[in-house]
Structures are given as structure tokens and as C-alpha cells.
Motif scaffolding. Structure first.
Motif, PDB file in Angstrom:
ATOM      1  N   ASP A 198       0.805  -1.220   0.000  1.00 58.25           N
ATOM      2  CA  ASP A 198       0.000   0.000   0.000  1.00 58.25           C
ATOM      3  C   ASP A 198       0.838   1.270   0.000  1.00 58.25           C
ATOM      4  N   GLN A 199       1.984   1.241   0.676  1.00 56.33           N
ATOM      5  CA  GLN A 199       2.759   2.470   0.799  1.00 56.33           C
ATOM      6  C   GLN A 199       3.781   2.640  -0.328  1.00 56.33           C
ATOM      7  N   PHE A 200       4.287   1.521  -0.851  1.00 59.16           N
ATOM      8  CA  PHE A 200       5.336   1.614  -1.872  1.00 59.16           C
ATOM      9  C   PHE A 200       4.964   0.966  -3.200  1.00 59.16           C
ATOM     10  N   GLY A 201       3.815   0.319  -3.270  1.00 61.15           N
ATOM     11  CA  GLY A 201       3.401  -0.281  -4.524  1.00 61.15           C
ATOM     12  C   GLY A 201       4.176  -1.520  -4.926  1.00 61.15           C
ATOM     13  N   VAL A 202       4.738  -2.245  -3.954  1.00 55.59           N
ATOM     14  CA  VAL A 202       5.481  -3.467  -4.259  1.00 55.59           C
ATOM     15  C   VAL A 202       4.492  -4.576  -4.618  1.00 55.59           C
ATOM     16  N   SER A 203       4.800  -5.341  -5.647  1.00 60.12           N
ATOM     17  CA  SER A 203       3.889  -6.367  -6.134  1.00 60.12           C
ATOM     18  C   SER A 203       3.828  -7.561  -5.192  1.00 60.12           C
ATOM     19  N   ALA A 204       2.696  -8.266  -5.244  1.00 58.98           N
ATOM     20  CA  ALA A 204       2.521  -9.460  -4.427  1.00 58.98           C
ATOM     21  C   ALA A 204       3.535 -10.527  -4.789  1.00 58.98           C
ATOM     22  N   SER A 205       3.874 -10.638  -6.068  1.00 57.26           N
ATOM     23  CA  SER A 205       4.843 -11.657  -6.493  1.00 57.26           C
ATOM     24  C   SER A 205       6.231 -11.366  -5.945  1.00 57.26           C
ATOM     25  N   SER A 206       6.622 -10.101  -5.917  1.00 62.12           N
ATOM     26  CA  SER A 206       7.943  -9.738  -5.371  1.00 62.12           C
ATOM     27  C   SER A 206       7.987  -9.966  -3.867  1.00 62.12           C
ATOM     28  N   LEU A 207       6.895  -9.675  -3.198  1.00 63.75           N
ATOM     29  CA  LEU A 207       6.844  -9.868  -1.753  1.00 63.75           C
ATOM     30  C   LEU A 207       6.959 -11.341  -1.391  1.00 63.75           C
ATOM     31  N   SER A 208       6.329 -12.222  -2.179  1.00 67.38           N
ATOM     32  CA  SER A 208       6.336 -13.657  -1.868  1.00 67.38           C
ATOM     33  C   SER A 208       7.594 -14.356  -2.349  1.00 67.38           C
ATOM     34  N   ALA A 209       8.173 -13.877  -3.434  1.00 66.10           N
ATOM     35  CA  ALA A 209       9.331 -14.561  -4.000  1.00 66.10           C
ATOM     36  C   ALA A 209      10.654 -14.038  -3.456  1.00 66.10           C
ATOM     37  N   THR A 210      10.720 -12.732  -3.164  1.00 68.02           N
ATOM     38  CA  THR A 210      12.000 -12.111  -2.804  1.00 68.02           C
ATOM     39  C   THR A 210      12.040 -11.643  -1.357  1.00 68.02           C
ATOM     40  N   VAL A 211      11.052 -10.883  -0.950  1.00 66.46           N
ATOM     41  CA  VAL A 211      11.087 -10.300   0.396  1.00 66.46           C
ATOM     42  C   VAL A 211      10.851 -11.365   1.456  1.00 66.46           C
ATOM     43  N   PHE A 212       9.821 -12.182   1.263  1.00 63.07           N
ATOM     44  CA  PHE A 212       9.519 -13.291   2.177  1.00 63.07           C
ATOM     45  C   PHE A 212       9.391 -14.574   1.355  1.00 63.07           C
ATOM     46  N   PRO A 213      10.518 -15.190   0.990  1.00 64.20           N
ATOM     47  CA  PRO A 213      10.477 -16.373   0.114  1.00 64.20           C
ATOM     48  C   PRO A 213       9.604 -17.489   0.686  1.00 64.20           C
ATOM     49  N   GLY A 214       8.795 -18.060  -0.187  1.00 63.08           N
ATOM     50  CA  GLY A 214       7.958 -19.170   0.229  1.00 63.08           C
ATOM     51  C   GLY A 214       6.718 -18.780   0.981  1.00 63.08           C
ATOM     52  N   SER A 215       6.315 -17.509   0.911  1.00 63.22           N
ATOM     53  CA  SER A 215       5.167 -17.046   1.698  1.00 63.22           C
ATOM     54  C   SER A 215       3.940 -16.796   0.832  1.00 63.22           C
ATOM     55  N   GLU A 216       3.822 -17.487  -0.269  1.00 63.27           N
ATOM     56  CA  GLU A 216       2.705 -17.246  -1.183  1.00 63.27           C
ATOM     57  C   GLU A 216       1.346 -17.373  -0.497  1.00 63.27           C
ATOM     58  N   ARG A 217       1.250 -18.241   0.482  1.00 65.23           N
ATOM     59  CA  ARG A 217      -0.037 -18.464   1.150  1.00 65.23           C
ATOM     60  C   ARG A 217      -0.393 -17.333   2.119  1.00 65.23           C
ATOM     61  N   VAL A 218       0.558 -16.451   2.400  1.00 63.40           N
ATOM     62  CA  VAL A 218       0.325 -15.345   3.335  1.00 63.40           C
ATOM     63  C   VAL A 218      -0.081 -14.104   2.542  1.00 63.40           C
ATOM     64  N   ALA A 219      -1.341 -13.742   2.607  1.00 62.62           N
ATOM     65  CA  ALA A 219      -1.838 -12.600   1.845  1.00 62.62           C
ATOM     66  C   ALA A 219      -1.586 -11.298   2.606  1.00 62.62           C
ATOM     67  N   PRO A 220      -1.286 -10.223   1.895  1.00 61.34           N
ATOM     68  CA  PRO A 220      -1.105  -8.922   2.563  1.00 61.34           C
ATOM     69  C   PRO A 220      -2.406  -8.470   3.253  1.00 61.34           C
ATOM     70  N   ILE A 221      -2.271  -7.863   4.407  1.00 58.74           N
ATOM     71  CA  ILE A 221      -3.428  -7.251   5.055  1.00 58.74           C
ATOM     72  C   ILE A 221      -3.667  -5.903   4.381  1.00 58.74           C
ATOM     73  N   LYS A 222      -4.835  -5.726   3.829  1.00 62.60           N
ATOM     74  CA  LYS A 222      -5.150  -4.496   3.102  1.00 62.60           C
ATOM     75  C   LYS A 222      -5.685  -3.426   4.067  1.00 62.60           C
ATOM     76  N   GLY A 223      -5.500  -2.184   3.657  1.00 60.39           N
ATOM     77  CA  GLY A 223      -6.085  -1.081   4.408  1.00 60.39           C
ATOM     78  C   GLY A 223      -5.315  -0.633   5.622  1.00 60.39           C
ATOM     79  N   LEU A 224      -4.021  -0.994   5.719  1.00 61.94           N
ATOM     80  CA  LEU A 224      -3.223  -0.542   6.861  1.00 61.94           C
ATOM     81  C   LEU A 224      -2.786   0.919   6.701  1.00 61.94           C
ATOM     82  N   ILE A 225      -2.681   1.357   5.444  1.00 58.67           N
ATOM     83  CA  ILE A 225      -2.199   2.706   5.149  1.00 58.67           C
ATOM     84  C   ILE A 225      -3.378   3.597   4.791  1.00 58.67           C
ATOM     85  N   ALA A 226      -3.400   4.774   5.383  1.00 53.95           N
ATOM     86  CA  ALA A 226      -4.508   5.711   5.154  1.00 53.95           C
ATOM     87  C   ALA A 226      -4.445   6.293   3.743  1.00 53.95           C
TER      88      ALA A 226
END
Length: 393
Positions: A365-393
Motif C-alpha cells: 500500500d505504501q510503496f506499490g510493491v507487487s505481491a509476487s515480489s513480496l512472496s518470491a523475494t522479500v519473504f520467500p515461500g510465503s505465497e499463502r500469506v496474503a497482505p493485510i489491506k487497508g493498513l495505510i490511510a
């Protein structure tokens, strides 16, 4: 001011005097900032944000339930430790939120392994070459300016900020003040004999001046000292508020292992954390409106106190969100309850929220990072963990 040896090349390449830093704006046109504060030692979430409205609270907490008398109310169910009036103010202003019953993917109770997994962002131990915040820097959407840079605060850069991406390292000095002319004499000495070292010294001195803002008195304690927490926060904010300064920062505060006399110890520690968050708000000024601060720890503590008026290593805990960018004024997560059958392994607060989901939500929400980058690079193997939406105003 302390420079990290491991960051010298990064300082030269990125120009720590801010000549080489560039602003990268989110798609919204904002200039976002993201700070992670790590509380090392495992925070007792039931003392930090006590569920005073839970019918089993007093039964399971024993003497530690006395906090109910002075705790500052947040909702009918939850209150916050009285040592955190600044956070309570931010919460009521919609700039603070609590994620309760949260945990990383770690389910054992070793500080070292828990901290490694918390900071590396991996699902297993043994991965300490890079941290999730550094990898987040590598997948930021490319803007028109230079890439967003990171900052690691402390005598050693926290693991969460180590990795391939260039970062600035800074720490408040715990040494006695030196002759004001010493830096100039050292730079004059090396200007001709060692131009490379001269460049690093020059940039380091400038970085130190910006971080300290030439007004702060050095704290003498470690990062468990409230005065040092505040100084670390002020230094980080002074660097991050610069037009071309770092936009991501990581700090680590020690001393949260409360096996004995927890109430008094947490009063001091939470008070320091509260003041540090307020120092970010004050020092960042208008930039606070685009800032998110995330406060995390490696795991929680036992629901029942031990025989020394403390708590032992547990599982579920709390995370704090603060900042003008936060959609606050709420408790986030599903409350599992405190009955015997509702506890994790019959002793700990049951985790119902994955911390990675919180971080993914902020990054998306704050930086526009893609879900694929978050699951593959930032938190490898976390595809099943969905981002919580609406944390940023």
C-alpha cells in the motif's frame, strides 16, 4: 557518530552526504518513509496491550493483572500500558494501531533463532546473509529518481537491513566528546595521503552532523536505555527527513527479556519506546504524515506469570503501528481468548495473525510493491500469506 566498517563501500557508492540519494515517490505522489523497530528479548503483549475486558484476564495473569487499574483504555476489550501515553494519543488521533496475537512463522522459543527468522524473513533458521527490509529495497518500483535507500541504526546494522542493497549505517557515539578540531585535522592529514579514506571521513562527519543535528548530547547507555532509544530515533529521523535522505530505516532496542520483576522493567522499556516514537513524530515534522513505524519482537511470553513476577518465552505477542500514514485507531487481528483450551500449547497466547501479512500490506500500500515480489523475494515461500489491506490511510 559511529560509522560501520561494513558500510564504507556503500557510503562511497551512495554518497552518504546525500549527494547520491534520490527521492522515489509512490504512485500516489507521496514521499513515504518506513521504519522498523525491533524489540530484542520478546515482548509480553499481554502487559503491553492488556486485554482487560477478557473474562479470564485476571485469573491467568495473577499479580500482573494489576496493570488493569492504571492501563489507558483503547477499546472495551483492550487497554495500553500506562507507560505509553504518547502512543495512546496517536491511537486516538487515528495514527496508531495495534496488531494483537501476532507472530512470525517461528514456533519455538530460542531468542537467537526467533530473531534470525524475524529479521531474515525466511521460514527456517540458517539464513542470515540478508534481511527482508534490505531485500524490500531491491524490489521497489523504479521511479524517475535514484532508488530508495536504507538506513541501519546501531553499532551493528540489524540483520533485517543487511544484504546486497546499499545502506547507510549510523550509530550514536557512546564515547566522550573529542576536541571539535579533531575531525578537521584528521581530514587534512588524509586529504593528500589517502584520498579514499578522506572521502569516507568527510561523508561520515557530514552524516553525523545531520543525524545529531548538532544539538543532542550523547547518551551513555545501551539501546535498552530510554535516553539512547530517543537519541537513536532522533538521529534516524534527522537523516530520513533530508530531501534526498534514506526512506527505510531499521533500529533495534535490547533488553525485553522479562523473566523477573516484569512490571517495573516494562515500565522503563515501554516508556523509552513511547518517547522514541514521539521523537520520530517531532523530528520528522511534516514528513510524519507519510511515515509508517512498525514495532516488532521475536515472540511473546507465557500467559501465566512465573515465580519471580515475570514471564517466560512464549509465542503470540503484539506489534505496534504508528505514523501519519497509518490507518489507525483500531486493534487489528482476531482475539483468540485466554481460556486453557484457547492457548497455544496450553501456555502461550495463540497467534492468529502472521506478521508477514502486516509487512506485506505496508509494502504494497505504501510503496506499490507487487505481491509476487513480496512472496518470491522479500519473504520467500510465503505465497499463502496474503497482505493485510487497508493498513495505510
Amino acid at each position: 557518530m559511529t560509522l560501520h566498517r561494513r558500510n564504507l563501500l556503500g557510503l562511497m557508492g551512495a554518497s552518504a552526504a546525500f549527494g547520491g540519494f534520490g527521492m522515489a515517490h509512490a504512485a500516489t505522489g507521496r514521499d513515504p518513509r518506513f521504519v522498523t523497530i525491533i524489540l530484542r528479548g520478546a515482548l509480553d503483549g499481554l502487559s503491553a496491550v492488556p486485554p482487560v475486558g477478557d473474562p479470564d484476564f485476571e485469573r491467568v495473569r495473577g499479580e500482573l493483572a494489576s496493570i488493569k487499574t492504571d492501563a489507558l483504555p483503547l477499546t472495551d476489550l483492550f487497554a495500553i500500558n500506562p507507560a505509553m501515553p504518547q502512543f495512546a494519543r496517536l491511537y486516538k488521533a487515528g495514527q496508531g494501531a495495534v496488531v494483537h496475537a501476532v507472530a512470525s512463522s517461528y514456533r519455538e522459543r530460542s531468542h537467537f533463532d526467533g530473531q534470525d527468522i524475524l529479521e531474515s524473513g525466511q521460514e527456517k533458521t540458517g539464513f542470515t546473509r540478508s534481511g527482508w527490509m534490505n531485500r524490500l529495497l531491491t524490489v521497489m518500483p523504479k521511479g524517475q529518481g535514484a532508488p530508495i535507500r536504507g538506513l541501519g541504526v546501531g553499532a551493528t546494522t540489524p540483520l533485517v537491513m543487511r544484504g546486497e542493497a546499499e545502506v547507510l549505517g549510523w550509530a550514536p557515539s557512546s564515547l566522550s566528546p573529542v576536541d571539535p578540531d579533531l575531525p578537521a585535522r584528521l581530514m587534512a592529514l588524509y586529504e593528500q595521503s589517502d584520498p579514499l579514506l578522506y572521502k569516507v571521513l568527510t561523508e561520515g562527519v557530514e552524516t553525523g552532523k545531520i543525524a545529531a543535528n548538532m544539538t543532542q548530547t550523547n547518551a551513555r547507555g545501551g539501546s535498552a536505555d530510554p535516553a539512547m532509544m530517543v537519541q537513536m530515533a532522533q538521529g534516524a529521523a534527522n537523516l530520513m527527513v533530508q530531501p534526498e535522505g534514506p526512506r527505510l530505516a531499521a533500529l533495534a532496542f535490547d533488553g525485553w527479556d522479562t523473566h523477573a520483576q516484569e512490571t517495573a522493567r516494562l515500565t522503563k522499556l515501554l516508556g523509552g519506546l513511547d518517547q522514541a516514537i514521539a521523537a520520530f513524530e517531532t523530528t520528522l515534522g511534516p514528513a510524519w504524515q507519510d511515515t509508517t513505524i512498525l514495532v516488532v519482537t521475536e515472540f511473546g511470553r507465557t500467559v501465566n506469570p512465573n515465580g519471580t513476577k515475570g514471564t517466560d518465552h512464549g509465542t503470540g505477542t503484539v506489534a505496534f503501528l504508528a505514523g501519519g500514514a497509518v490507518k489507525g485507531g483500531r486493534i487489528i487481528g482476531d482475539w483468540p481468548g485466554l481460556k486453557d483450551g484457547q492457548l497455544y500449547e496450553n501456555r502461550d497466547l495463540m497467534p492468529t495473525t502472521d506478521l508477514r501479512a502486516v509487512i506485506k500490506g505496508i509494502a504494497a500500500d505504501q510503496f506499490g510493491v507487487s505481491a509476487s515480489s513480496l512472496s518470491a523475494t522479500v519473504f520467500p515461500g510465503s505465497e499463502r500469506v496474503a497482505p493485510i489491506k487497508g493498513l495505510i490511510a
